[in-house]
Design a protein around this motif. Structure first.
Motif, mmCIF file in Angstrom:
data_model
loop_
_atom_site.group_PDB
_atom_site.id
_atom_site.type_symbol
_atom_site.label_atom_id
_atom_site.label_comp_id
_atom_site.label_asym_id
_atom_site.label_seq_id
_atom_site.Cartn_x
_atom_site.Cartn_y
_atom_site.Cartn_z
ATOM 1 N N PRO A 22 0.810 -1.220 0.000
ATOM 2 C CA PRO A 22 0.000 0.000 0.000
ATOM 3 C C PRO A 22 0.843 1.269 0.000
ATOM 4 N N THR A 23 0.310 2.312 -0.595
ATOM 5 C CA THR A 23 0.937 3.631 -0.559
ATOM 6 C C THR A 23 0.521 4.338 0.728
ATOM 7 N N ASP A 24 1.150 5.459 0.994
ATOM 8 C CA ASP A 24 0.785 6.239 2.176
ATOM 9 C C ASP A 24 -0.688 6.649 2.123
ATOM 10 N N LYS A 25 -1.146 7.056 0.949
ATOM 11 C CA LYS A 25 -2.535 7.486 0.804
ATOM 12 C C LYS A 25 -3.490 6.329 1.065
ATOM 13 N N GLU A 26 -3.153 5.160 0.566
ATOM 14 C CA GLU A 26 -4.006 3.990 0.783
ATOM 15 C C GLU A 26 -4.028 3.594 2.255
ATOM 16 N N LEU A 27 -2.876 3.649 2.892
ATOM 17 C CA LEU A 27 -2.822 3.326 4.319
ATOM 18 C C LEU A 27 -3.667 4.307 5.124
ATOM 19 N N MET A 28 -3.642 5.576 4.728
ATOM 20 C CA MET A 28 -4.455 6.560 5.426
ATOM 21 C C MET A 28 -5.936 6.265 5.233
ATOM 22 N N LEU A 162 3.033 6.539 11.106
ATOM 23 C CA LEU A 162 2.949 5.080 11.176
ATOM 24 C C LEU A 162 3.070 4.376 9.831
ATOM 25 N N ALA A 163 2.919 5.111 8.728
ATOM 26 C CA ALA A 163 2.934 4.484 7.405
ATOM 27 C C ALA A 163 4.198 3.670 7.129
ATOM 28 N N PRO A 164 5.403 4.181 7.422
ATOM 29 C CA PRO A 164 6.609 3.379 7.154
ATOM 30 C C PRO A 164 6.608 2.059 7.924
ATOM 31 N N TRP A 165 6.159 2.089 9.157
ATOM 32 C CA TRP A 165 6.096 0.876 9.986
ATOM 33 C C TRP A 165 5.096 -0.112 9.409
ATOM 34 N N LEU A 166 3.941 0.392 8.979
ATOM 35 C CA LEU A 166 2.924 -0.480 8.381
ATOM 36 C C LEU A 166 3.419 -1.090 7.077
ATOM 37 N N LYS A 167 4.129 -0.310 6.291
ATOM 38 C CA LYS A 167 4.650 -0.821 5.016
ATOM 39 C C LYS A 167 5.632 -1.973 5.244
ATOM 40 N N LYS A 168 6.459 -1.858 6.256
ATOM 41 C CA LYS A 168 7.424 -2.915 6.547
ATOM 42 C C LYS A 168 6.727 -4.231 6.859
#
Length: 213
Positions: A22-28, A162-168
């Motif tokens: 997911p991208t940052d926008k999608e995670l949001m 939190l986005a970088p952590w979620l992406k990992k």
């Protein structure tokens, strides 16, 4: 009661992000959709007047529904362990829910404090529990529109911090590792947030999901 109408678009936007990184926008968008579900469940449990028809209009589906179920399951566990923390949040913070900027500032300050020593799934659940409790305060005090402010604030916090952590972890589906299904073919209902209703068993203790990872 008109609460959370404009957030209905989040579920449609959110599903795409589960099919790839997911991208940052999608995670949001996913985070806001999950927050909407969490808040709706807490409003329902507080008896704040949502009919079954209204609730069904906002049901999540697919992978997002599974994540929402797990998030609510863990939220139930956390709130049972620390009931005094997740009730009357506005009073604890000494804020007026009629002032949206005050609600935003207070919520973001709490969020920053929760994650000041690191990020874990337990702390993410805690953030949602605070959002749910604060939303209940807003509706009980006649300020349902402020609920949108809480959802937006949580989404922005996730995107920024939190986005970088979620992406990992490949996205929100990683939270499902905190539980194991006890029924191979459950019939999940996103609003029935008790552990028994969701047919999930916690596989970790509170201390484990709260420790830094």
């Amino acid at each position: 009661m008109e609460v959370l109408r404009r957030s209905s678009v989040f579920a449609a936007e959110a599903m795409y992000g589960f099919e790839c990184l997911p991208t940052d926008k999608e995670l949001m968008s996913q985070s806001k959709a999950l927050c909407r579900d969490y808040i709706l469940s807490r409003l329902h449990l507080a008896g704040l007047g949502w009919s079954k028809a209204e609730l069904n209009l906002h049901m999540s589906s697919g992978s997002l529904s599974e994540v929402s179920a797990v998030l609510l399951c863990l939220g139930d566990e956390l709130e049972c362990m620390r009931p005094s923390v997740y009730k009357n949040v506005a009073r604890q913070l000494n804020i007026s829910v009629s002032i949206e900027s005050m609600v935003t500032d207070a919520f973001l300050a709490v969020a920053a404090e929760i994650f000041s020593t690191g990020i874990t799934w337990g702390k993410v659940v805690s953030l949602y529990a605070v959002a749910g409790a604060l939303a209940v305060d807003c509706v009980q005090q006649g300020q349902p529109a402020t609920v949108h402010t809480i959802i937006d604030s949580l989404g922005q916090f996730v995107r920024k911090f939190l986005a970088p952590w979620l992406k990992k972890r490949g996205g929100w589906m990683d939270i499902t590792k905190c539980v194991v299904k006890s029924d191979p073919a459950p019939e999940p209902h996103w609003l029935a947030s008790s552990t028994e209703s969701f047919k999930y068993l916690l596989t970790t203790l509170y201390v484990y999901i709260m420790k830094e990872q």
